[in-house]
Design a protein around this motif. Structure first.
Motif, PDB file in Angstrom:
ATOM      1  N   SER A 171       0.821  -1.212   0.000  1.00 25.71           N
ATOM      2  CA  SER A 171       0.000   0.000   0.000  1.00 25.71           C
ATOM      3  C   SER A 171       0.853   1.261   0.000  1.00 25.71           C
ATOM      4  N   PRO A 215       1.395   3.271  -4.006  1.00 24.10           N
ATOM      5  CA  PRO A 215       0.493   2.181  -3.626  1.00 24.10           C
ATOM      6  C   PRO A 215       0.227   1.286  -4.825  1.00 24.10           C
ATOM      7  N   PHE A 251      -2.501  -1.596  -4.692  1.00 22.09           N
ATOM      8  CA  PHE A 251      -3.924  -1.938  -4.771  1.00 22.09           C
ATOM      9  C   PHE A 251      -4.796  -0.932  -4.016  1.00 22.09           C
ATOM     10  N   VAL A 252      -4.391  -0.554  -2.820  1.00 18.87           N
ATOM     11  CA  VAL A 252      -5.132   0.436  -2.034  1.00 18.87           C
ATOM     12  C   VAL A 252      -4.129   1.392  -1.389  1.00 18.87           C
ATOM     13  N   LEU A 253      -4.621   2.524  -0.936  1.00 19.17           N
ATOM     14  CA  LEU A 253      -3.782   3.500  -0.251  1.00 19.17           C
ATOM     15  C   LEU A 253      -3.454   3.027   1.159  1.00 19.17           C
ATOM     16  N   ALA A 258      -6.328   3.041   3.719  1.00 20.79           N
ATOM     17  CA  ALA A 258      -7.317   1.986   3.477  1.00 20.79           C
ATOM     18  C   ALA A 258      -6.774   0.631   3.887  1.00 20.79           C
ATOM     19  N   ALA A 259      -5.489   0.386   3.648  1.00 23.00           N
ATOM     20  CA  ALA A 259      -4.896  -0.893   4.022  1.00 23.00           C
ATOM     21  C   ALA A 259      -4.885  -1.063   5.544  1.00 23.00           C
ATOM     22  N   GLY A 318      -8.468  -1.447   6.742  1.00 25.16           N
ATOM     23  CA  GLY A 318      -8.972  -2.761   6.359  1.00 25.16           C
ATOM     24  C   GLY A 318      -8.423  -3.860   7.245  1.00 25.16           C
ATOM     25  N   TRP A 329      -4.950  -5.968   1.869  1.00 29.46           N
ATOM     26  CA  TRP A 329      -4.756  -6.020   0.417  1.00 29.46           C
ATOM     27  C   TRP A 329      -5.853  -5.275  -0.333  1.00 29.46           C
ATOM     28  N   MET A 330      -7.102  -5.331   0.192  1.00 34.10           N
ATOM     29  CA  MET A 330      -8.235  -4.832  -0.598  1.00 34.10           C
ATOM     30  C   MET A 330      -8.956  -3.650   0.032  1.00 34.10           C
ATOM     31  N   GLY A 331      -8.637  -3.293   1.266  1.00 29.40           N
ATOM     32  CA  GLY A 331      -9.280  -2.165   1.908  1.00 29.40           C
ATOM     33  C   GLY A 331     -10.556  -2.559   2.636  1.00 29.40           C
ATOM     34  N   LYS A 384     -14.994  -5.809  -8.143  1.00 28.72           N
ATOM     35  CA  LYS A 384     -15.756  -4.674  -8.675  1.00 28.72           C
ATOM     36  C   LYS A 384     -16.900  -5.111  -9.589  1.00 28.72           C
TER      37      LYS A 384
END
Length: 285
Positions: free
Chosen positions: A166, A169, A171-173, A176-177, A180, A218-220, A272
């Motif tokens: 991250s 970054p 996948f996510v900032l 957010a990581a 998450g 990994w995905m937030g 998504k």
């Protein structure tokens, strides 16, 4: 090299996945036995008990592959991923003991999922990270299915790797990581204690908390609820099917880690589109 045809990259990813899948079989079979032996030694030392002269089980890297029954070392031809098992017709060349179908299934699964990751993300560093994510989930799911353990040696590196990526970054900032990971851990931790207070039983293990925390890194945080819902649905369907087929007792615990791993991978690769389809189906968009 990035200008190679897409199909060639997919073939390369699939073959690489088969090879890694062969190694993952070793991890799935040997890591839990190695850890349990180490835990016994540590417990005996802590309690000041006499430690028996018990050799540690084979390690993951140094010891060559061998038949679990007759202990005969396997040849290079026997170790060819997927095809070695098919050529041997599922039996050891030396003692004719049946070889578990786990070996070709894990190799095939790893090969297919690796190709799908590269197809979805495209060749590059992002796909390489996605491959590592996929391989670690396969290893954890296999271990949990066999032993109902999710070793820290796998869950924590996956968590830290997600947090480190991250920073790029990828996948996510970072915010957010981190959020998450925290929410992923606390959500299942809360469910665990609520279930225990109501029933006096433990509904899941701490490894599940750490795995969901890694998925959140990994995905937030936005991926956590869909992952939990999807993993619960998969668990309910699979558990109900096994009970109906009388292959699983109602009171026998079922590992939740494989369901989390499956839902996490689906969310990572197709999160998504699935979310947009759900919103359109329910009229929320």
């Amino acid at each position: 090299m990035l200008e190679l045809p897409v199909w060639l990259w997919l073939v390369f990813a699939g073959v690489l996945g088969l090879l890694v899948g062969s190694f993952l079989n070793v991890v799935i079979l040997r890591l839990p036995a190695r850890l349990e032996a180490q835990w016994r030694r540590e417990a005996q030392q802590e309690l000041a008990l006499a430690t028996p002269d018990e050799p540690l089980p084979p390690g993951i890297v140094r010891e060559p592959s061998h038949c679990p029954q007759c202990k005969h070392p396997l040849s290079a031809a026997d170790n060819i991923p997927l095809f070695g098992w098919l050529l041997l017709r599922g039996r050891c060349r030396y003692c004719r003991t049946p070889i578990s179908a786990q070996y070709p299934l894990v190799e095939l699964l790893c090969g297919v999922l690796s190709a799908l990751v590269v197809w979805k993300l495209g060749p590059g560093w992002t796909a390489l990270a996605g491959l590592v994510f996929t391989w670690m989930l396969i290893a954890m799911a296999g271990i949990d299915l066999r032993t109902q353990l999710l070793p820290d040696q796998l869950t924590l590196p996956l968590l830290w790797l997600g947090l480190l990526l991250s920073l790029l970054p990828m996948f996510v900032l970072p915010a957010a990581a981190i959020l998450g990971a925290v929410l992923g851990y606390l959500s299942l931790w809360s469910v665990y204690w609520l279930f225990k207070l109501l029933t006096g039983k433990e509904g899941m293990g701490y490894g599940d908390f750490k795995l969901l925390a890694a998925l959140g890194a990994w995905m937030g945080p936005g991926a956590l609820l869909p992952v939990i819902l999807l993993s619960s649905l998969v668990g309910a369907l699979l558990g109900g099917t096994l009970i109906l087929l009388r292959r699983h007792e109602r009171e026998m615990p079922m590992p939740f880690g494989p369901h989390l791993a499956m839902a996490g991978w689906i969310g990572f690769v197709a999160g998504k589109p699935l979310l947009e389809g759900y919103l359109q189906l329910t009229g929320l968009r």
